[in-house]
Design an enzyme around this catalytic site. Structure first.
Site, PDB file in Angstrom:
ATOM      1  N   GLY A 276      43.331  58.873  86.339  1.00 32.13           N
ATOM      2  CA  GLY A 276      44.685  58.987  85.832  1.00 32.13           C
ATOM      3  C   GLY A 276      44.739  58.559  84.379  1.00 32.13           C
ATOM      4  O   GLY A 276      43.898  57.768  83.918  1.00 32.13           O
TER       5      GLY A 276
ATOM      6  N   GLN B  53      48.015  56.130  76.316  1.00 32.74           N
ATOM      7  CA  GLN B  53      46.597  55.764  76.268  1.00 32.74           C
ATOM      8  C   GLN B  53      45.795  56.612  75.282  1.00 32.74           C
ATOM      9  O   GLN B  53      44.649  56.285  74.983  1.00 32.74           O
ATOM     10  CB  GLN B  53      45.969  55.859  77.667  1.00 32.74           C
ATOM     11  CG  GLN B  53      46.491  54.796  78.622  1.00 32.74           C
ATOM     12  CD  GLN B  53      45.785  54.866  79.955  1.00 32.74           C
ATOM     13  OE1 GLN B  53      46.152  55.649  80.815  1.00 32.74           O
ATOM     14  NE2 GLN B  53      44.740  54.061  80.124  1.00 32.74           N
TER      15      GLN B  53
ATOM     16  N   CYS C  91      41.438  49.904  84.526  1.00 37.75           N
ATOM     17  CA  CYS C  91      42.193  50.743  83.586  1.00 37.75           C
ATOM     18  C   CYS C  91      41.274  51.147  82.453  1.00 37.75           C
ATOM     19  O   CYS C  91      40.503  50.329  81.951  1.00 37.75           O
ATOM     20  CB  CYS C  91      43.382  49.944  83.048  1.00 37.75           C
ATOM     21  SG  CYS C  91      44.354  50.839  81.829  1.00 37.75           S
ATOM     22  N   LEU C  92      41.371  52.405  82.056  1.00 34.99           N
ATOM     23  CA  LEU C  92      40.521  52.884  80.963  1.00 34.99           C
ATOM     24  C   LEU C  92      40.840  52.177  79.650  1.00 34.99           C
ATOM     25  O   LEU C  92      40.030  52.178  78.735  1.00 34.99           O
ATOM     26  CB  LEU C  92      40.689  54.397  80.805  1.00 34.99           C
ATOM     27  CG  LEU C  92      40.202  55.228  82.000  1.00 34.99           C
ATOM     28  CD1 LEU C  92      40.626  56.680  81.847  1.00 34.99           C
ATOM     29  CD2 LEU C  92      38.692  55.116  82.159  1.00 34.99           C
TER      30      LEU C  92
ATOM     31  N   HIS D 145      50.395  52.958  88.715  1.00 39.58           N
ATOM     32  CA  HIS D 145      49.649  52.463  87.549  1.00 39.58           C
ATOM     33  C   HIS D 145      50.017  53.275  86.303  1.00 39.58           C
ATOM     34  O   HIS D 145      50.285  52.703  85.234  1.00 39.58           O
ATOM     35  CB  HIS D 145      48.145  52.576  87.855  1.00 39.58           C
ATOM     36  CG  HIS D 145      47.248  52.139  86.742  1.00 39.58           C
ATOM     37  ND1 HIS D 145      46.443  51.014  86.817  1.00 39.58           N
ATOM     38  CD2 HIS D 145      46.998  52.687  85.529  1.00 39.58           C
ATOM     39  CE1 HIS D 145      45.763  50.891  85.697  1.00 39.58           C
ATOM     40  NE2 HIS D 145      46.063  51.899  84.899  1.00 39.58           N
ATOM     41  N   GLU D 146      50.044  54.604  86.440  1.00 40.61           N
ATOM     42  CA  GLU D 146      50.314  55.453  85.273  1.00 40.61           C
ATOM     43  C   GLU D 146      51.775  55.350  84.839  1.00 40.61           C
ATOM     44  O   GLU D 146      52.076  55.330  83.645  1.00 40.61           O
ATOM     45  CB  GLU D 146      49.939  56.911  85.558  1.00 40.61           C
ATOM     46  CG  GLU D 146      48.491  57.141  85.976  1.00 40.61           C
ATOM     47  CD  GLU D 146      47.469  56.477  85.073  1.00 40.61           C
ATOM     48  OE1 GLU D 146      47.754  56.280  83.866  1.00 40.61           O
ATOM     49  OE2 GLU D 146      46.389  56.119  85.574  1.00 40.61           O
TER      50      GLU D 146
ATOM     51  N   HIS E  37      52.343  52.410  82.735  1.00 40.05           N
ATOM     52  CA  HIS E  37      51.966  52.599  81.328  1.00 40.05           C
ATOM     53  C   HIS E  37      53.149  53.079  80.493  1.00 40.05           C
ATOM     54  O   HIS E  37      53.291  52.710  79.328  1.00 40.05           O
ATOM     55  CB  HIS E  37      50.835  53.635  81.219  1.00 40.05           C
ATOM     56  CG  HIS E  37      49.450  53.059  81.371  1.00 40.05           C
ATOM     57  ND1 HIS E  37      48.943  52.112  80.509  1.00 40.05           N
ATOM     58  CD2 HIS E  37      48.463  53.330  82.255  1.00 40.05           C
ATOM     59  CE1 HIS E  37      47.699  51.813  80.866  1.00 40.05           C
ATOM     60  NE2 HIS E  37      47.381  52.526  81.932  1.00 40.05           N
TER      61      HIS E  37
HETATM   62 ZN   LIG Z   1      45.577  52.339  82.898  1.00 38.49          ZN
END
Ligand SMILES: [Zn+2]
Length: 266
Positions: free
Chosen positions: A123, A128, A185-186, A227-228, A231
Site C-alpha cells: 500500500g 509518501q 511502513c515504507l 494504515h493508508e 497517512h
Molecule cells: Zn505507511
C-alpha cells in the site's frame, strides 16, 4: 505499507526481483546483489536512483509537485518520502473530482503504483511520494503472501486482492472487533511495531476514472486501508503503535515486553 514478511524481497525469484527493482533502467550488478543482502531487504535497493539525493525530501516534494514529478517522466520514479518530512505529518487535501481524469493526477497514480511495486509494498499514500493529496493505492498478491509463514497468513486473515486506487477515501469501521499485529511502513523502513486495527472496515471514494467505489474489507486488507488512510491525516503507524513494541526488523521475533498484547485478533 510494507509487504510484511521480512525476507520477502530477498526471497523473490530473480525474475520478480528484477521486475521490482529495475522497471525503468538497467543497473550495475553490484547494485543488484544488494537485493540479497540480509539487511537490505526492505531498503530501497537504489538509494541513488532518483534526482532527490542532493536536496531535502521536503524541497523535492515541493519541486516534484510543481514539476509534475520528475525531470524525465519516462525514467525517473519518485522516492518514497521518509518519516520526518512535513508532508507525512500534515493532513492531505481532497482531489477535485473534476481533476481526476487530468494527466497530472493520472501520472501521480501511475507513479504511486510503480513506487509501491518497486519497494515492494502492499500500500502507498500520495504523501509518501511527496504529494499532499488524498489518494491511496494498495494491492496484495499471492506471490507476496507466499513468502510469509502459513500460520501467520491465517492469523492475519491475509488474502490476495487486485490493485485498488482510491481517491478521497472515507473509512469507517464495520464492527468493534480489532486485531493486534506488527506492521511496517515504507516511510519508516527497517522497523516494525504492533498496532491495534479494526478487523472490518468500509471505504468509499472514487476510482481513477472518477467513479464512486465502495470497498468492504476485513483482515489484512482492512489493516492496509486503515494504515493508508491514516497517512492522509498525517498519521504514521508509530503515532499509534502499542508502546514498547517498536523494534528493528531483525528483532521482530524477540520477546515482547511484559504487559504488551500478543499478536492476534480480539
Ligand atoms: Zn505507511
Amino acid at each position: 505499507m510494507e509487504s510484511l514478511h521480512r525476507f520477502s524481497l530477498r526471497l523473490l525469484p530473480i525474475s520478480l526481483a528484477e521486475k521490482c527493482s529495475k522497471p525503468t533502467t538497467r543497473l550495475p550488478i553490484s547494485r543488484l546483489t544488494r537485493l540479497y543482502a540480509p539487511k537490505s531487504e526492505f531498503m530501497n535497493p537504489y538509494p541513488h536512483f532518483t534526482t532527490r539525493k542532493s536536496l531535502s525530501s521536503s524541497s523535492i516534494a515541493r519541486a516534484g509537485w510543481f514539476r509534475g514529478m520528475g525531470q524525465n517522466k519516462k525514467t525517473i520514479l519518485p522516492d518514497i518520502v521518509k518519516a520526518g518530512d512535513p508532508v507525512l505529518h500534515e493532513p492531505a487535501r481532497e482531489v477535485d473530482p473534476e481533476e481526476i481524469g487530468s494527466e497530472r493526477i493520472q501520472k501521480i497514480i501511475d507513479d504511486m503504483v510503480k513506487a509501491m511495486r518497486m519497494a515492494p509494498g502492499v500500500g502507498l499514500a500520495a504523501p509518501q511520494i511527496g504529494i499532499p493529496l488524498r489518494i491511496i493505492v494498495l494491492e496484495d498478491t499471492a506471490e507476496y503472501i507466499g513468502y510469509a509463514p502459513k500460520d501467520e497468513i491465517k492469523a492475519q486473515d491475509r488474502r490476495p486482492f487486485d490493485l485498488l486506487v482510491i481517491v478521497n477515501p472515507k473509512i469507517k469501521k464495520k464492527s468493534n472487533k480489532t486485531a493486534f499485529f506488527f506492521e511496517g511502513c515504507l516511510s519508516v523502513d527497517g522497523f516494525r511495531a504492533i498496532v491495534e486495527r479494526h478487523l472490518d472496515v468500509e471505504v468509499v471514494g472514487l476510482n481513477r476514472d472518477g467513479q464512486p467505489i465502495k470497498v468492504d474489507a476485513s483482515g489484512w486488507q482492512a489493516r492496509i486501508l486503515q494504515h493508508e488512510c491514516d497517512h492522509l491525516e498525517g498519521t504514521l503507524y508509530v503515532d499509534q503503535m502499542v508502546p514498547r513494541t517498536f523494534r528493528t526488523v531483525e528483532n521482530l521475533d524477540l520477546p515482547l515486553a511484559e504487559g504488551c498484547p500478543k499478536p492476534g485478533s480480539r
